[in-house]
Design an enzyme around this catalytic site. Sequence first.
Site, PDB file in Angstrom:
ATOM      1  N   ARG A 102       0.888  -1.174   0.000  1.00 48.90           N
ATOM      2  CA  ARG A 102       0.000   0.000   0.000  1.00 48.90           C
ATOM      3  C   ARG A 102       0.916   1.212   0.000  1.00 48.90           C
ATOM      4  NH1 ARG A 102      -5.314   1.490   3.468  1.00 48.90           N
ATOM      5  NH2 ARG A 102      -6.105   0.115   1.845  1.00 48.90           N
ATOM      6  N   HIS A 129      -7.297   0.856  -6.495  1.00 48.14           N
ATOM      7  CA  HIS A 129      -7.550   0.030  -5.310  1.00 48.14           C
ATOM      8  C   HIS A 129      -8.248  -1.270  -5.766  1.00 48.14           C
ATOM      9  CE1 HIS A 129      -7.885  -1.097  -1.255  1.00 48.14           C
ATOM     10  NE2 HIS A 129      -8.713  -0.192  -0.777  1.00 48.14           N
ATOM     11  N   GLN A 132     -10.133  -3.819  -3.342  1.00 47.82           N
ATOM     12  CA  GLN A 132     -11.419  -3.323  -2.848  1.00 47.82           C
ATOM     13  C   GLN A 132     -12.502  -3.486  -3.919  1.00 47.82           C
ATOM     14  OE1 GLN A 132     -12.231  -1.810   0.372  1.00 47.82           O
ATOM     15  NE2 GLN A 132     -14.204  -2.381  -0.494  1.00 47.82           N
ATOM     16  N   ASP A 225     -17.143   7.399  -1.936  1.00 44.71           N
ATOM     17  CA  ASP A 225     -15.894   7.225  -1.181  1.00 44.71           C
ATOM     18  C   ASP A 225     -15.547   8.598  -0.600  1.00 44.71           C
ATOM     19  OD1 ASP A 225     -13.464   6.256  -0.192  1.00 44.71           O
ATOM     20  OD2 ASP A 225     -12.415   6.442  -2.111  1.00 44.71           O
ATOM     21  N   CYS A 265     -16.405   1.803   0.579  1.00 46.53           N
ATOM     22  CA  CYS A 265     -15.246   0.951   0.905  1.00 46.53           C
ATOM     23  C   CYS A 265     -14.779   1.158   2.348  1.00 46.53           C
ATOM     24  CB  CYS A 265     -14.122   1.210  -0.077  1.00 46.53           C
ATOM     25  SG  CYS A 265     -13.416   2.865   0.020  1.00 46.53           S
ATOM     26  N   ARG A 293     -13.581  -8.387   1.968  1.00 49.69           N
ATOM     27  CA  ARG A 293     -12.159  -8.166   1.680  1.00 49.69           C
ATOM     28  C   ARG A 293     -11.372  -9.428   2.012  1.00 49.69           C
ATOM     29  NH1 ARG A 293     -10.044  -2.991   1.672  1.00 49.69           N
ATOM     30  NH2 ARG A 293      -8.147  -4.021   0.967  1.00 49.69           N
TER      31      ARG A 293
END
Length: 308
Positions: A102, A129, A132, A225, A265, A293
């Site tokens: 990440r 991402h 996700q 988001d 998310c 996830r």
Amino acid sequence: MEDMLSIHDLSVSEVEDILSFAAELKAMQKSGVKHEILKGKSLGMIFEKSSTRTRVSFEVGMYQLGGQALFLSSRDLQLGRGEPIKDTARVLSGYLDGIMIRTFGHERAEELAKYASIPVINALTDLLHPCQVLTDLLTIREYKGKNLKNLKIAYVGDGNNMTHSFLYGAAKTGMTLSVATPKEYAPKNFVVKNAMEDAKETGAKIEILNDPVKAVEFADIVVTDTWASMGQEAEHDERKKIFAPYQVNKDLLSHADKRAIVMHCLPAYRGEEITDEVFEANASVIFEEAENRLHTQKAIMALTMSDF
Ligand code: CP
Ligand code: NVA
């Protein structure tokens, strides 16, 4: 599958394999059946940004598959003191069986993958991402059925890493995706272009708009988001004003399909991109999405790291 840096790099059948294997692993986990496909393997998890879900779900997922995960914060690694990523990649390749990263610039994840001789999984960059969004596709299948081709998804808010991965995810699964962002915060042109190209194979329909009401019209799924992603904290107050018309609230949702679900998310900022009322009315979907996830990343790790 070698690395998993972007949904754009996956074939249509690889996306399908991830989703069906994730569903299978979830069912096994729920019925108490063990699947130690990564027994004896080690995953290094490089974090240059914060995380709750990603860290815990990768770590527990690796344990459930019979392997172990190492949390490698850039605060502790020599990487944080300037050791080149290409050296880190070659060193870690001698110890580990896979690396999850990440980070900020997507090119850092790409450089890691270029120099590592083991699979690299993108657990969020400024650009993408993918873990996700693959999770979100699994969740959509659970709530709306396996045939994603008949579904319309509306993404409302900032044209960020989630938007970019949704563009690729919709393109690979044949969904209709309407994105609505303020003009200056549209998704990157090259990502939209790639997604449009991918869409030719599946018949996906993609539109990039500025009007949130138009994007949400008849949508089966509405997604948003945070308006200020990690690294954009200083822009928070300015963004809050610009994005106000893009809040996912009851009024906006009145334009969607009556049975529409709302996804996020997480982490969510109530009163900003989503109201508390809408969040709580969709809490069961949103927390299922968060749980997924675990199952999706187990599938990704198994498909990239196992010897089969
Ligand atoms: N959604 C997500 O990636 O959450 P974390 O930042 O907590 O990992
Ligand atoms: N767009 C958000 C996603 C967080 C999981 C960010 O990059 O901070």
